[in-house]
Design an enzyme around this catalytic site. Sequence first.
Site, PDB file in Angstrom:
ATOM      1  N   LYS A   1     -10.359  73.060 -15.677  1.00 20.14           N
ATOM      2  CA  LYS A   1      -8.960  72.722 -15.470  1.00 20.14           C
ATOM      3  C   LYS A   1      -8.235  72.382 -16.782  1.00 20.14           C
ATOM      4  CE  LYS A   1      -8.573  68.388 -14.708  1.00 20.14           C
ATOM      5  NZ  LYS A   1      -7.989  67.067 -14.466  1.00 20.14           N
ATOM      6  N   THR A   2      -8.851  71.534 -17.591  1.00 18.76           N
ATOM      7  CA  THR A   2      -8.197  71.140 -18.835  1.00 18.76           C
ATOM      8  C   THR A   2      -8.100  72.324 -19.785  1.00 18.76           C
ATOM      9  OG1 THR A   2      -9.204  68.980 -18.531  1.00 18.76           O
ATOM     10  CG2 THR A   2      -8.183  69.409 -20.647  1.00 18.76           C
TER      11      THR A   2
ATOM     12  N   ASP B   1      -0.892  67.598 -14.734  1.00 18.43           N
ATOM     13  CA  ASP B   1      -2.335  67.463 -14.532  1.00 18.43           C
ATOM     14  C   ASP B   1      -2.574  66.562 -13.319  1.00 18.43           C
ATOM     15  OD1 ASP B   1      -5.020  67.639 -15.058  1.00 18.43           O
ATOM     16  OD2 ASP B   1      -5.025  66.062 -16.575  1.00 18.43           O
ATOM     17  N   GLU B   2      -3.683  66.740 -12.621  1.00 18.49           N
ATOM     18  CA  GLU B   2      -4.051  65.881 -11.487  1.00 18.49           C
ATOM     19  C   GLU B   2      -2.889  65.713 -10.504  1.00 18.49           C
ATOM     20  OE1 GLU B   2      -7.108  64.920 -11.219  1.00 18.49           O
ATOM     21  OE2 GLU B   2      -7.943  64.240 -13.128  1.00 18.49           O
TER      22      GLU B   2
ATOM     23  N   GLN C   1     -10.135  66.097  -4.383  1.00 14.40           N
ATOM     24  CA  GLN C   1     -10.445  64.978  -5.267  1.00 14.40           C
ATOM     25  C   GLN C   1      -9.347  63.918  -5.242  1.00 14.40           C
ATOM     26  OE1 GLN C   1     -12.619  65.668  -9.044  1.00 14.40           O
ATOM     27  NE2 GLN C   1     -12.138  67.816  -8.698  1.00 14.40           N
TER      28      GLN C   1
ATOM     29  N   ARG D   1     -20.193  65.059  -9.848  1.00 13.04           N
ATOM     30  CA  ARG D   1     -20.327  64.595 -11.238  1.00 13.04           C
ATOM     31  C   ARG D   1     -21.639  65.073 -11.832  1.00 13.04           C
ATOM     32  NH1 ARG D   1     -15.913  64.748 -12.237  1.00 13.04           N
ATOM     33  NH2 ARG D   1     -15.740  65.573 -10.142  1.00 13.04           N
TER      34      ARG D   1
END
Length: 741
Positions: A31-32, A215-216, A246, A609
């Site tokens: 994503k980043t 973002d997010e 998430q 994670r």
Amino acid sequence: MTLEQLNAPQRQAVALEEGHALILAGAGSGKTKVLTTRIAWLISNQSVSPLSILAVTFTNKAAKEMQSRVAAMLPIDTRGMWIGTFHGLCHRMLRAHSRDAQLPQTFQILDSTDQLALIKRLLKANSIDQEKYPARDIQRFISSCKEQGQRPDAVAPEDPYSRRLVEIYALYEAQCQREGVVDFAELLLRALELLQRHEAVRSHYQQRFRHILVDEFQDTNSLQYQWLKLLAAGGARLFAVGDDDQSIYAFRGANVGNMTDFEHHYAAGNVIRLEQNYRSHGHILDAANALIAQNTGRLGKNLWTDAGQGEPVRVAQLPSDHAEAQWVLDEIRALRDEGLDHQQMAILYRSNAQSRVLEHALFTAGIAYRVYGGLRFFERQEIKHALAYLRIVHRIDEDSSFLRVVNFPARGIGARSIEALNDQASRNQTSLAQAVAHVAGKAGSALAQFVMLIQKTSQEVFVLPLSEAVDHVIEVSGLRTYYRTQRDGSERIENLDELVNAAKVFELEQDLAGLPCGQRPIASDPESGESMTPLEAFLSHAALESGDTQAQAGQDAIQLMTIHAAKGLEFDAVFLTGLEDGLFPHENSLYELGGLQEERRLMYVAMTRARKRLYLSLAQSRMLHGQTRYCLPSRFVDEVPEQHVKHLSQRAAVDDWLGAAAPARASGRSASGTQLSGNNGLVVGGQTFRVGQGVRHPRFGEGTILGLSGLGLDAQAQIHFLDVGTKTLALGVAKLEIIAA
DNA sequence: CGTACGCTTATTTTT
DNA sequence: TAAGCGTACG
């Protein structure tokens, strides 16, 4: 700019030529990378000016990361770009247009602790019953009003209680305005209103920003979404990246619904799914997929990997929380022997209280660990004191800071003097400092001396460079001397020195070298006219960026944190502990709308994670609130398909436990075919009580057993009654009738 | 003015 | 269990 290193959907997202877009970015899907590459691509391939890009995140950490990754990709100075947090960017706008925003040029930011203190003071000053109106509740009320864009006059109270809340909200606003302070939510609301009310400001930013990247996105609240929509209303293109699976911050106002809304109204036809996961092995990923598939109303997404199946998810059941910690320890040693670094192992838990037992075990075993969360640098008492001095040195009318330090270190100004001062100030609607001159007392009074000290310090300090100013204030305030005399003061002195150091670093980063800290420089952003003195900039920085939690030493340390804190991180091995019904999913969540689904997303976040190893563990008994509680396995354990699981048998230990304590008989098998505790029955007076059972009480009516604890005469049950809420009853005393299994 | 004791309560948290 | 808060005391 080449996009070769990206996969097809990533490339498609980065190089999208038209319209708004929603990027559904699964955990570990890059994503980043997509966000930063898109920024670089826009600038280098589409000749978009860096000045017309706005990129917004939630945390300073994410903003910094984005900033530096973009900088690494481009040969240009990225510092002028608008990459930052919602709060940081709104703050920037308000500084640039403080007059239009009806704020004093010198306004300061309240963090939530400051806000709470202000509310308490307000309640006291207005003789409001703090039992009936707890400051925390007021704080939550005000924040949630603001987060929905509501000023006091826009709230329609439905009963006398909420009418009073709204009145307090109005009082609070007036007080903030008088003091020239804004809380976190206010930064966002003011910035939105600024754009709504001032055509010139609005069109300036609407024309300036052509690309808005978020973002997010699943974590945005409605205020943030409104701000984005308004900014984009002039034709800018919104590029929202997020993952509805998430979304774990509904409890603080995040609205996943923004994603659905955005999909419908903006990104129809431009929804791109990033589903290839570069983090976890197959078993782990499939297990997580199966779990999250139980949720409804998802936007839909299925992660896959080409990394191979890897190891199955290990599930272990232990007799107690201590045994669980011991087991984690054993596994850690085994992993270490396999060559994994401690640094690459994380122990996750649902709530902070669970860390104690784990820490104890690690400490006793002499294994280095690091606990995330806890006090951060700018939240430390001595740092807050020093900052309060700096704030009143900068602007003496800020009552919050004035009160904080007026008698710290003690200088003989007691509650009596403060009360008189408060009365005087509220009578004349002035600041406390202004009231000092009018309060009955002679020129030489302690209060008058304090004000003189601050005024004198102001003059001395404003011509000094920032770091020297900070140092000087720490000295003349008496803070340094005070902490030198304290037993436990040496660490605090070190922190104060670190504050001076932080100011020095800030000077360097912001090119403030040699500049007097009280001097308003040429506007740093000529387009908007933003200008802050170095001192103002530093104080804002301190309020907006609370700093790292103090890092424990030891490079190769096991990482301990809550699942929330783990979001966005990854580890080779993850221990997910305390998988017990009532703890995770947390019992409180079951009474909240959509609570269970949010807990399941939390479980999903936790599982994803892990790169190579994922361990799920649960204890059959756990010390909670000073009492031993007997627990059933979390339903989430059963939601992980058997084919991805390897059960680690702890038969002997279980039998020991049964033999020793014998409060119950083993019975039943879980849905997954494992021998699970299921033996939670607690026999009292011939009746067998189990968690989940329905019971009837002569006075409280019907309820469900949430938890059982104690034995014999001490046996207790936590029961959630339909009518009266959760109660803890002594099973030997309460007349309970069992109505359902 | 600072400390000591007893009472209450008990997810998750960034800005 | 243990932390945070308010009151009472020295």
